[in-house]
Design an enzyme around this catalytic site. Structure first.
Site, PDB file in Angstrom:
ATOM      1  N   MET A  67       0.966  -1.287 -42.632  1.00  0.00           N
ATOM      2  CA  MET A  67       1.382  -0.680 -43.391  1.00  0.00           C
ATOM      3  C   MET A  67       1.466   1.257 -43.512  1.00  0.00           C
ATOM      4  O   MET A  67       0.425   1.718 -44.039  1.00  0.00           O
ATOM      5  CB  MET A  67      -0.864  -0.378 -43.788  1.00  0.00           C
ATOM      6  CG  MET A  67      -1.208  -2.426 -44.078  1.00  0.00           C
ATOM      7  SD  MET A  67      -3.490  -2.155 -43.796  1.00  0.00           S
ATOM      8  CE  MET A  67      -2.576  -2.448 -42.161  1.00  0.00           C
ATOM      9  N   SER A  74      -7.449  -9.670 -36.033  1.00  0.00           N
ATOM     10  CA  SER A  74      -7.300  -8.223 -36.373  1.00  0.00           C
ATOM     11  C   SER A  74      -8.432  -7.727 -35.581  1.00  0.00           C
ATOM     12  O   SER A  74      -9.364  -7.707 -35.748  1.00  0.00           O
ATOM     13  CB  SER A  74      -7.256  -7.884 -37.951  1.00  0.00           C
ATOM     14  OG  SER A  74      -7.358  -6.975 -37.858  1.00  0.00           O
ATOM     15  N   HIS A  93       1.749  -5.734 -38.167  1.00  0.00           N
ATOM     16  CA  HIS A  93       1.022  -5.575 -40.593  1.00  0.00           C
ATOM     17  C   HIS A  93       1.363  -4.411 -39.918  1.00  0.00           C
ATOM     18  O   HIS A  93       0.339  -3.521 -40.072  1.00  0.00           O
ATOM     19  CB  HIS A  93      -0.058  -5.983 -40.170  1.00  0.00           C
ATOM     20  CG  HIS A  93      -0.818  -5.691 -41.723  1.00  0.00           C
ATOM     21  ND1 HIS A  93      -2.159  -6.285 -42.489  1.00  0.00           N
ATOM     22  CD2 HIS A  93      -0.530  -5.843 -43.101  1.00  0.00           C
ATOM     23  CE1 HIS A  93      -1.910  -5.563 -43.710  1.00  0.00           C
ATOM     24  NE2 HIS A  93      -0.162  -5.556 -43.859  1.00  0.00           N
ATOM     25  N   MET A 127      -1.822   1.457 -39.534  1.00  0.00           N
ATOM     26  CA  MET A 127      -1.674   2.174 -40.867  1.00  0.00           C
ATOM     27  C   MET A 127      -1.511   4.229 -40.656  1.00  0.00           C
ATOM     28  O   MET A 127      -1.819   4.344 -39.518  1.00  0.00           O
ATOM     29  CB  MET A 127      -3.205   2.829 -41.096  1.00  0.00           C
ATOM     30  CG  MET A 127      -3.967   0.881 -41.802  1.00  0.00           C
ATOM     31  SD  MET A 127      -5.483   0.655 -41.861  1.00  0.00           S
ATOM     32  CE  MET A 127      -6.019  -1.071 -41.594  1.00  0.00           C
ATOM     33  N   HIS A 184      -3.380 -10.176 -34.452  1.00  0.00           N
ATOM     34  CA  HIS A 184      -2.899  -9.339 -35.533  1.00  0.00           C
ATOM     35  C   HIS A 184      -2.915  -7.749 -35.058  1.00  0.00           C
ATOM     36  O   HIS A 184      -4.118  -7.391 -34.595  1.00  0.00           O
ATOM     37  CB  HIS A 184      -3.769 -10.173 -36.542  1.00  0.00           C
ATOM     38  CG  HIS A 184      -3.490  -9.172 -37.918  1.00  0.00           C
ATOM     39  ND1 HIS A 184      -2.102  -9.975 -38.903  1.00  0.00           N
ATOM     40  CD2 HIS A 184      -3.663  -8.005 -38.187  1.00  0.00           C
ATOM     41  CE1 HIS A 184      -2.302  -8.772 -40.027  1.00  0.00           C
ATOM     42  NE2 HIS A 184      -2.818  -8.443 -40.330  1.00  0.00           N
ATOM     43  N   GLY A 193      -7.917 -10.211 -44.653  1.00  0.00           N
ATOM     44  CA  GLY A 193      -9.144  -9.294 -46.196  1.00  0.00           C
ATOM     45  C   GLY A 193     -10.408  -9.856 -45.397  1.00  0.00           C
ATOM     46  O   GLY A 193     -10.186 -11.327 -47.150  1.00  0.00           O
ATOM     47  N   GLY A 194     -11.179 -10.258 -45.290  1.00  0.00           N
ATOM     48  CA  GLY A 194     -12.992 -10.827 -45.723  1.00  0.00           C
ATOM     49  C   GLY A 194     -12.914 -11.996 -45.475  1.00  0.00           C
ATOM     50  O   GLY A 194     -13.131 -12.668 -46.258  1.00  0.00           O
ATOM     51  N   MET A 211      -2.415  -9.907 -49.190  1.00  0.00           N
ATOM     52  CA  MET A 211      -3.864  -9.573 -49.284  1.00  0.00           C
ATOM     53  C   MET A 211      -4.881 -10.359 -49.774  1.00  0.00           C
ATOM     54  O   MET A 211      -4.970 -10.071 -51.162  1.00  0.00           O
ATOM     55  CB  MET A 211      -3.982  -7.736 -49.437  1.00  0.00           C
ATOM     56  CG  MET A 211      -2.440  -7.463 -47.716  1.00  0.00           C
ATOM     57  SD  MET A 211      -3.492  -7.399 -46.527  1.00  0.00           S
ATOM     58  CE  MET A 211      -4.923  -6.653 -46.190  1.00  0.00           C
ATOM     59  N   GLY A 214     -11.316  -2.529 -42.034  1.00  0.00           N
ATOM     60  CA  GLY A 214     -11.634  -3.511 -42.056  1.00  0.00           C
ATOM     61  C   GLY A 214     -12.999  -3.886 -42.596  1.00  0.00           C
ATOM     62  O   GLY A 214     -13.449  -3.041 -43.077  1.00  0.00           O
ATOM     63  N   GLY A 215     -13.732  -4.912 -42.500  1.00  0.00           N
ATOM     64  CA  GLY A 215     -14.855  -5.099 -42.928  1.00  0.00           C
ATOM     65  C   GLY A 215     -15.429  -5.660 -44.530  1.00  0.00           C
ATOM     66  O   GLY A 215     -16.498  -5.387 -45.080  1.00  0.00           O
ATOM     67  N   GLY A 229     -10.909 -10.544 -38.626  1.00  0.00           N
ATOM     68  CA  GLY A 229     -11.302  -9.292 -37.837  1.00  0.00           C
ATOM     69  C   GLY A 229     -12.703  -9.319 -37.260  1.00  0.00           C
ATOM     70  O   GLY A 229     -13.405  -9.432 -36.653  1.00  0.00           O
ATOM     71  N   ASP A 283      -3.475  -4.325 -36.978  1.00  0.00           N
ATOM     72  CA  ASP A 283      -2.708  -3.460 -38.347  1.00  0.00           C
ATOM     73  C   ASP A 283      -2.437  -1.891 -38.017  1.00  0.00           C
ATOM     74  O   ASP A 283      -2.980  -1.252 -37.649  1.00  0.00           O
ATOM     75  CB  ASP A 283      -4.531  -3.609 -39.006  1.00  0.00           C
ATOM     76  CG  ASP A 283      -4.936  -4.383 -39.764  1.00  0.00           C
ATOM     77  OD1 ASP A 283      -3.660  -4.664 -40.666  1.00  0.00           O
ATOM     78  OD2 ASP A 283      -5.836  -5.049 -39.252  1.00  0.00           O
TER      79      ASP A 283
HETATM   80  C1  DX5 Z   1      -7.121  -4.241 -43.831  1.00  0.00           C
HETATM   81  C2  DX5 Z   1      -6.432  -5.242 -42.645  1.00  0.00           C
HETATM   82  C3  DX5 Z   1      -7.187  -6.552 -42.453  1.00  0.00           C
HETATM   83  C4  DX5 Z   1      -8.223  -6.404 -41.393  1.00  0.00           C
HETATM   84  C5  DX5 Z   1      -9.035  -7.340 -41.919  1.00  0.00           C
HETATM   85  O1  DX5 Z   1      -6.311  -3.483 -44.221  1.00  0.00           O
HETATM   86  O2  DX5 Z   1      -4.583  -5.255 -43.073  1.00  0.00           O
HETATM   87  O3  DX5 Z   1      -6.465  -6.845 -41.121  1.00  0.00           O
HETATM   88  O4  DX5 Z   1      -8.776  -5.608 -40.204  1.00  0.00           O
HETATM   89  O5  DX5 Z   1      -9.922  -6.944 -41.583  1.00  0.00           O
HETATM   90  P1  DX5 Z   1     -12.064  -8.331 -41.465  1.00  0.00           P
HETATM   91  O6  DX5 Z   1     -11.366  -9.485 -41.263  1.00  0.00           O
HETATM   92  O7  DX5 Z   1     -12.829  -7.162 -40.552  1.00  0.00           O
HETATM   93  O8  DX5 Z   1     -11.425  -7.332 -43.366  1.00  0.00           O
HETATM   94 ZN    ZN Z   2      -3.797  -6.512 -41.472  1.00  0.00          ZN
END
Ligand code: DX5
Ligand code: ZN
Length: 233
Positions: A77, A14, A75, A43, A39, A186-187, A146, A153-154, A207, A41
């Site tokens: 969102m 990501s 992705h 938003m 990937h 996610g995570g 999710m 992220g993170g 990510g 993201d």
């Molecule tokens: C969260 C995003 C994820 C995110 C993942 O809303 O959709 O793709 O960037 O990041 P990590 O792997 O750091 O949780």
């Molecule tokens: Zn994502």
């Protein structure tokens, strides 16, 4: 060979966690390390409380992705994703995932993605139950679960998602829909990727665990890949 070892896991970095001043360089390093799915993201500040990137970024990465024959997945969102599908397709996105929670006319949206020759995916927030996928499953290529509330992220992995993956894997087996990818987002990192792989995940969005600074991107990807291989052996 049992059903478990017949599967493998693709790592989808990501780019939200990348260093944007060196985005091309870092995506190139991912691709050199064997990644074939990027990937991205997207938003909108409405569906999620953050604003990130749009078709311009996809377009900028397109030559790189094409050189490695890699899939660029967006992705989305965002609210009203139908308004932007053609733009993302023109920019080079070959997989598009929309949120079930943002799409009141999901069959139409999925059909629109398919008609742009892209892989349709549907994402579920952690609190959305699997039963919501029942009607749309045969129409999609990717089911994205999710494992954090989307937006940043993170964040910390929500552990109950592991059981959700196992239940979705069972549903796909029962309905002879095993061609559908189960993607986790996610995570996801070294500490849980093996267990997720065993539960039935086939695409791991990563990510922080790919772009995290304490090791190189190449090393991070290798660690994640070998954790999956070990878990599925
Ligand atoms: C969260 C995003 C994820 C995110 C993942 O809303 O959709 O793709 O960037 O990041 P990590 O792997 O750091 O949780
Ligand atoms: Zn994502």
């Amino acid at each position: 060979m049992n059903a478990k070892s017949a599967r493998s896991v693709q790592i989808a970095p990501s780019i939200l966690a990348a260093d944007f001043s060196r985005l091309g360089e870092q995506v190139n390093e991912c691709l050199e390390a064997g990644v074939r799915r990027i990937h991205i993201d997207v938003m909108d500040g409405h569906f999620v409380p953050n604003i990130t990137m749009g078709p311009l970024v996809v377009e900028a990465l397109r030559p790189l992705a094409q050189r490695f024959n890699a899939v660029m997945e967006v992705h989305l969102m965002i609210e009203n994703p139908d308004l932007y599908l053609a733009d993302f397709s023109r920019a080079g996105a070959s997989a598009m995932t929309v949120h079930l929670e943002a799409c009141p006319h999901l069959h139409r949206t999925v059909h629109n993605i398919r008609s742009l020759n892209a892989q349709p995916g549907v994402a579920l927030n952690p609190a959305t139950p699997l039963v919501m996928l029942d009607a749309i499953l045969p129409e999609i290529d990717v089911a994205l679960l999710m494992s954090v509330d989307p937006g940043f992220g993170g964040q910390k992995f929500i552990a109950s998602t592991i059981d959700k993956v196992a239940r979705l894997r069972q549903i796909l087996i029962e309905r002879s829909l095993e061609r559908i990818e189960i993607e986790l987002d996610g995570g996801v990192g070294e500490e849980n990727i093996g267990e997720l792989a065993r539960a039935g995940m086939t695409i791991a969005v990563a990510g922080t665990s790919v772009f995290g600074r304490h090791r190189s991107i190449t090393e991070n990807i290798a660690f994640l890949q070998s954790a999956c291989v070990a878990a599925l052996a």
